[in-house]
Design an enzyme around this catalytic site. Structure first.
Site, mmCIF file in Angstrom:
data_model
loop_
_atom_site.group_PDB
_atom_site.id
_atom_site.type_symbol
_atom_site.label_atom_id
_atom_site.label_comp_id
_atom_site.label_asym_id
_atom_site.label_seq_id
_atom_site.Cartn_x
_atom_site.Cartn_y
_atom_site.Cartn_z
ATOM 1 N N LYS A 1 0.479 -1.552 0.220
ATOM 2 C CA LYS A 1 -0.160 -0.706 -0.028
ATOM 3 C C LYS A 1 0.910 0.984 -0.385
ATOM 4 O O LYS A 1 2.101 0.944 0.508
ATOM 5 C CB LYS A 1 -0.788 0.291 1.248
ATOM 6 C CG LYS A 1 -2.101 1.148 0.908
ATOM 7 C CD LYS A 1 -3.457 -0.269 0.367
ATOM 8 C CE LYS A 1 -4.666 0.376 0.366
ATOM 9 N NZ LYS A 1 -5.679 -0.456 0.050
HETATM 10 P P1 NAD Z 1 -13.233 7.738 -2.703
HETATM 11 O O1 NAD Z 1 -12.408 8.317 -2.829
HETATM 12 O O2 NAD Z 1 -13.616 7.402 -4.076
HETATM 13 O O3 NAD Z 1 -14.648 7.281 -1.596
HETATM 14 C C1 NAD Z 1 -15.125 7.723 -0.607
HETATM 15 C C2 NAD Z 1 -16.605 7.805 0.078
HETATM 16 O O4 NAD Z 1 -15.969 7.726 1.521
HETATM 17 C C3 NAD Z 1 -16.652 9.564 -0.434
HETATM 18 O O5 NAD Z 1 -17.803 9.412 -0.783
HETATM 19 C C4 NAD Z 1 -16.794 10.329 0.767
HETATM 20 O O6 NAD Z 1 -17.189 11.027 0.848
HETATM 21 C C5 NAD Z 1 -16.876 9.087 1.916
HETATM 22 N N1 NAD Z 1 -16.521 9.655 2.981
HETATM 23 C C6 NAD Z 1 -14.846 9.709 3.693
HETATM 24 N N2 NAD Z 1 -15.033 9.810 4.207
HETATM 25 C C7 NAD Z 1 -16.112 9.998 5.316
HETATM 26 C C8 NAD Z 1 -17.199 9.774 6.251
HETATM 27 N N3 NAD Z 1 -16.185 9.396 7.076
HETATM 28 N N4 NAD Z 1 -17.664 8.640 6.774
HETATM 29 C C9 NAD Z 1 -18.893 8.825 5.279
HETATM 30 N N5 NAD Z 1 -18.509 9.248 4.394
HETATM 31 C C10 NAD Z 1 -17.344 9.405 4.824
HETATM 32 O O7 NAD Z 1 -12.811 5.929 -2.102
HETATM 33 P P2 NAD Z 1 -12.930 4.563 -2.936
HETATM 34 O O8 NAD Z 1 -12.424 4.327 -3.917
HETATM 35 O O9 NAD Z 1 -14.758 4.657 -2.946
HETATM 36 O O10 NAD Z 1 -12.995 3.517 -1.825
HETATM 37 C C11 NAD Z 1 -13.385 3.608 -0.447
HETATM 38 C C12 NAD Z 1 -13.445 1.948 1.132
HETATM 39 O O11 NAD Z 1 -13.433 1.332 0.235
HETATM 40 C C13 NAD Z 1 -11.692 2.456 1.267
HETATM 41 O O12 NAD Z 1 -11.637 2.384 2.718
HETATM 42 C C14 NAD Z 1 -11.151 1.356 0.498
HETATM 43 O O13 NAD Z 1 -10.288 1.342 1.196
HETATM 44 C C15 NAD Z 1 -12.491 0.702 -0.131
HETATM 45 N N6 NAD Z 1 -11.124 -0.294 -1.840
HETATM 46 C C16 NAD Z 1 -11.776 0.816 -2.818
HETATM 47 C C17 NAD Z 1 -11.049 -0.115 -3.858
HETATM 48 C C18 NAD Z 1 -11.774 0.814 -4.848
HETATM 49 O O14 NAD Z 1 -11.556 -0.249 -6.140
HETATM 50 N N7 NAD Z 1 -11.647 1.859 -5.185
HETATM 51 C C19 NAD Z 1 -10.868 -1.422 -4.068
HETATM 52 C C20 NAD Z 1 -10.693 -2.278 -2.711
HETATM 53 C C21 NAD Z 1 -10.987 -1.516 -1.306
#
Ligand code: NAD
Length: 423
Positions: free
Chosen positions: A113
């Site tokens: 990471k």
């Molecule tokens: P992103 O940055 O696109 O979106 C994150 C979202 O969460 C945003 O809408 C933001 O407003 C919201 N957010 C942030 N803090 C918050 C809070 N305290 N309360 C409520 N909402 C909040 O990120 P993403 O890519 O959608 O990732 C989201 C999660 O999924 C993370 O934990 C990430 O590690 C995990 N993840 C993502 C991927 C991927 O392919 N993007 C893959 C595996 C895991």
């Protein structure tokens, strides 16, 4: 220490949380303590300073990290996070979780990471580009298609991956498609990558509902987070006829017990930058969303959304962890006692890394697949891992999380023993 105190302590240190999970798995499955000692540590932690010329003429120095947890089963794989609150220990925890996730999915990767401590929302696009190119340059000796392959995570996207790909390629003198995944289609991205994590979450929820004889049209879901994962999942769920009753972003939640018009929510968010004020919904806090009356709760924002404090008030009978580390061990214990089915992050959100693997393979072969092939292969891998985890859960009378981690840790342990300790 009481459970709540332990949870509070762990909330401050995600790496302690990840190691505590590993120890619990090792105790349950009788993993050799020598192996646990090896697997508890990250193989390499690189900390860099990233000086960036800002648009106002000043130079700002950002903190950056790239952590490799394990490479026993193949090159390291893991996203890059841009977030103002990210810490070194958070990156280490996320790297460890990537090792387990790749092993559980049967991918030939270890875990890694990366992160830059910054708020991408307040950076101008050219500042973000300079920051990305300098961060890439600082870690250029660490990454590469046979070594460590970054991907998007919170706060980064396909454009950021494009800058990483270009910076790396310019430095080695030719285009290296396999250095990074989650790239735009125009420069060797894979069809289906953008929505892959959400699609994997969808396949997991569908398979779990089928076990209970249920289907999407009779299911009410609440989703925390409306980024790449939350937004795409809400869209896919509404296409399946499920009732998405709550959505949220950093500003708060919007709720409609009869179902939110997801397309309208996507349009509202892109027009106003927030879900707040979405017509036909009531407003609630992110804390209230977690405790909402619904069938399936999907945390899809940041870690530790469900803790020992709010777990007793969760009303959903199923939680699908789209976000990594969404539940603390204290919260997990309570949910387990209450009989709430938790589909853990390592299974639930692995769709992204599975299609990243497809993108890496396509890039190395310079031969690209069609979207139906990507989605069908994704379904095969995610559902197979889900079923293996479900059977291990039944065989060992344990939770889905313990079963998933148990399978994953055993796979990495077996590879470690088979390779032997060098020298
Ligand atoms: P992103 O940055 O696109 O979106 C994150 C979202 O969460 C945003 O809408 C933001 O407003 C919201 N957010 C942030 N803090 C918050 C809070 N305290 N309360 C409520 N909402 C909040 O990120 P993403 O890519 O959608 O990732 C989201 C999660 O999924 C993370 O934990 C990430 O590690 C995990 N993840 C993502 C991927 C991927 O392919 N993007 C893959 C595996 C895991």
């Amino acid at each position: 220490m009481s459970t709540t105190e332990a949870a509070t302590h762990l909330r401050e240190n995600p790496y302690a949380l990840a190691r505590a999970q590993l120890q619990r798995v090792a105790d349950t499955f009788g993993v050799d303590p020598n192996l646990v000692a090896v697997l508890s540590e990250c193989k390499k932690t690189v900390e860099v300073s990233v000086p960036v010329a800002m648009d106002d003429g000043t130079t700002k120095v950002f903190e950056g990290y790239r952590v490799v947890h394990n490479v026993t089963r193949g090159p390291a794989k893991g996203g890059i996070r841009y977030h103002p609150g990210v810490t070194r220990d958070e990156v280490k925890a996320l790297a460890m979780w990537m090792t387990w996730k790749c092993a559980l999915m049967g991918l030939p990767f270890g875990g890694a990471k990366g992160a830059v401590v910054c708020d991408p929302k307040v950076l101008a696009p050219d500042e973000l580009e300079r920051l990305t190119r300098r961060y890439t340059t600082e870690i250029i000796n660490e990454i590469g298609p046979e070594k460590d392959i970054p991907a998007p995570d919170v706060g980064t996207n396909a454009q950021v991956m494009a800058w990483i790909f270009d910076t790396y390629s310019m430095n080695v003198g030719h285009s290296v498609l396999g250095v990074v995944t989650g790239k735009p289609l125009a420069i060797g991205g894979s069809v289906g990558r953008d929505g892959a994590t959400a699609r994997g979450v969808l396949y997991c929820i569908r398979t779990a509902l089928q076990k209970e004889g249920r289907r999407f049209p009779d299911t009410r879901l609440a989703i925390q987070g409306f980024g790449n994962v939350g937004r795409n999942l809400a869209r896919l769920l509404s296409e399946e006829g499920a009732r998405v009753i709550a959505l949220s972003d950093t500003r708060g939640a919007v709720v409609n017990q009869y179902g939110i018009d997801v397309q309208a929510a996507i349009a509202h968010k892109s027009e106003h930058g927030a879900l707040e004020g979405l017509p036909g919904t009531e407003e609630a806090t992110n804390e209230e969303l977690i405790e909402l009356e619904c069938d399936v709760l999907v945390p899809a924002a940041l870690e530790q959304a469900i803790t020992a404090d709010n777990a007793p008030r969760v009303k959903a009978h199923m939680i699908c962890e789209a976000a990594n580390g969404a539940t603390t061990p204290g919260g997990d214990e309570i949910l387990e006692d209450r009989g709430v089915l938790v589909l853990p992050d390592v299974v639930a959100n692995a769709g992204g890394v599975v299609v990243s693997y497809f993108e890496w393979v396509q890039g190395l072969q310079e031969y690209f697949w069609k979207e139906y092939e990507v989605n069908a292969k994704l379904n095969d891998i995610v559902v197979r891992a889900f079923e293996e985890t479900w059977s291990a859960r039944e065989r060992f009378g344990t939770s889905m999380r313990m079963a998933a981690y148990g399978l994953a840790v055993q796979r990495v342990a077996e590879a470690t023993v088979t390779r032997g300790l060098y020298p």
